[in-house]
Design an enzyme around this catalytic site. Structure first.
Site, mmCIF file in Angstrom:
data_model
loop_
_atom_site.group_PDB
_atom_site.id
_atom_site.type_symbol
_atom_site.label_atom_id
_atom_site.label_comp_id
_atom_site.label_asym_id
_atom_site.label_seq_id
_atom_site.Cartn_x
_atom_site.Cartn_y
_atom_site.Cartn_z
ATOM 1 N N TYR A 49 44.342 2.596 75.623
ATOM 2 C CA TYR A 49 44.919 2.845 74.513
ATOM 3 C C TYR A 49 46.005 2.800 74.377
ATOM 4 C CZ TYR A 49 41.302 6.659 73.248
ATOM 5 O OH TYR A 49 40.503 7.026 73.476
ATOM 6 N N THR A 91 35.550 7.093 62.069
ATOM 7 C CA THR A 91 36.662 8.117 62.960
ATOM 8 C C THR A 91 36.721 9.075 63.562
ATOM 9 O OG1 THR A 91 38.023 6.079 63.244
ATOM 10 C CG2 THR A 91 39.300 8.232 64.275
ATOM 11 N N ARG A 102 29.565 10.713 64.582
ATOM 12 C CA ARG A 102 30.509 11.745 64.448
ATOM 13 C C ARG A 102 30.167 12.356 63.585
ATOM 14 N NH1 ARG A 102 34.694 6.250 65.624
ATOM 15 N NH2 ARG A 102 35.706 7.558 67.199
ATOM 16 N N GLU A 126 38.657 -4.041 77.316
ATOM 17 C CA GLU A 126 38.131 -2.783 77.299
ATOM 18 C C GLU A 126 37.305 -2.358 78.776
ATOM 19 O OE1 GLU A 126 37.050 -0.767 73.933
ATOM 20 O OE2 GLU A 126 38.769 -0.995 73.647
HETATM 21 P P1 IDP Z 1 38.639 4.572 66.324
HETATM 22 O O1 IDP Z 1 38.393 5.516 67.986
HETATM 23 O O2 IDP Z 1 37.341 5.009 65.402
HETATM 24 O O3 IDP Z 1 38.497 3.402 66.768
HETATM 25 P P2 IDP Z 1 42.152 4.585 66.282
HETATM 26 O O4 IDP Z 1 42.396 4.775 65.018
HETATM 27 O O5 IDP Z 1 41.139 2.928 67.167
HETATM 28 O O6 IDP Z 1 40.068 5.244 66.069
HETATM 29 O O7 IDP Z 1 41.961 5.792 66.889
HETATM 30 C C1 IDP Z 1 41.651 6.301 68.371
HETATM 31 C C2 IDP Z 1 41.364 7.578 68.478
HETATM 32 O O8 IDP Z 1 42.508 8.314 68.764
HETATM 33 C C3 IDP Z 1 40.996 7.969 67.791
HETATM 34 O O9 IDP Z 1 38.898 7.816 67.793
HETATM 35 C C4 IDP Z 1 41.225 9.715 67.827
HETATM 36 O O10 IDP Z 1 40.233 10.454 68.875
HETATM 37 C C5 IDP Z 1 42.263 10.017 67.427
HETATM 38 N N1 IDP Z 1 42.565 9.463 66.602
HETATM 39 C C6 IDP Z 1 43.305 9.121 65.874
HETATM 40 N N2 IDP Z 1 43.638 9.046 64.541
HETATM 41 C C7 IDP Z 1 44.189 10.544 65.217
HETATM 42 C C8 IDP Z 1 45.361 11.606 64.347
HETATM 43 O O11 IDP Z 1 44.951 11.033 62.866
HETATM 44 N N3 IDP Z 1 44.847 12.695 64.593
HETATM 45 C C9 IDP Z 1 44.491 12.931 65.643
HETATM 46 N N4 IDP Z 1 43.576 12.019 66.695
HETATM 47 C C10 IDP Z 1 43.874 10.816 66.456
#
Ligand code: IDP
Ligand code: MG
Length: 150
Positions: A49, A91, A102, A126
């Site tokens: 991450y 997401t 989801r 990854e």
């Molecule tokens: P993704 O998993 O759909 O690629 P990303 O933006 O890469 O989304 O974010 C990684 C992970 O971080 C998400 O899957 C989620 O678990 C967490 N996450 C992202 N944005 C938020 C937020 O605004 N609040 C809480 N958790 C978040």
């Protein structure tokens, strides 16, 4: 053909949804070429991450992902990276379309069941983190019909 990295997050395992989630990818025709039940270390989570360091949700995300085992999977198929992302949905569970993983199984922002690589570069990076010893190469006998392969 592409290979993508998927992680079934701790909530998928606690909620007993791993089998149903894997089934969706199998039914779609993506081929399983790697699978590993593992506890993510802090170091691995930080590496995986890295792009999110400094975001408000980062500490919570790493804490959650390292709290109990995850199931790492490598899946292969034509356009596998985008295909897997479409099956996952947006997401946040509340925004993800019905019919997606989801969208069907959650309402949370943080606990959204699954990770999937978002580009060929991310997938390569990854897959190297979670499958450093490589993947299992095999040819499904259904490949011609699944993938228009000759
Ligand atoms: P993704 O998993 O759909 O690629 P990303 O933006 O890469 O989304 O974010 C990684 C992970 O971080 C998400 O899957 C989620 O678990 C967490 N996450 C992202 N944005 C938020 C937020 O605004 N609040 C809480 N958790 C978040
Ligand atoms: Mg992402």
């Amino acid at each position: 053909m592409e290979t993508t990295l998927l992680l079934l997050k701790p909530d998928a395992l606690h909620r007993g949804l791993a089998g149903r989630i894997i089934t969706r990818f199998e039914e779609k025709g993506l081929q399983l070429v790697g699978m590993r039940l593992m506890r993510m270390s802090q170091e691995t989570a930080a590496k995986h991450y890295a792009e999110h360091v400094g975001r408000p949700f980062y500490d919570g995300l790493v804490g959650f992902m390292t709290s109990s085992p995850i199931l790492a999977m490598a899946l292969r198929g034509p356009d596998a990276i985008a295909v897997a992302r479409r099956l996952m949905g947006k997401t946040f569970g509340i925004e993800a379309d019905a019919g997606t993983i989801r969208g069907d199984f959650g309402c949370s922002k943080s606990y959204n069941l699954i990770h999937g690589s978002d580009s060929p570069e991310s997938a390569e990076r990854e897959l190297g983190i979670f499958f450093p010893d490589g993947l299992e190469d095999w040819e499904p006998i259904t490949a011609p019909w699944l993938w228009d392969a000759e």
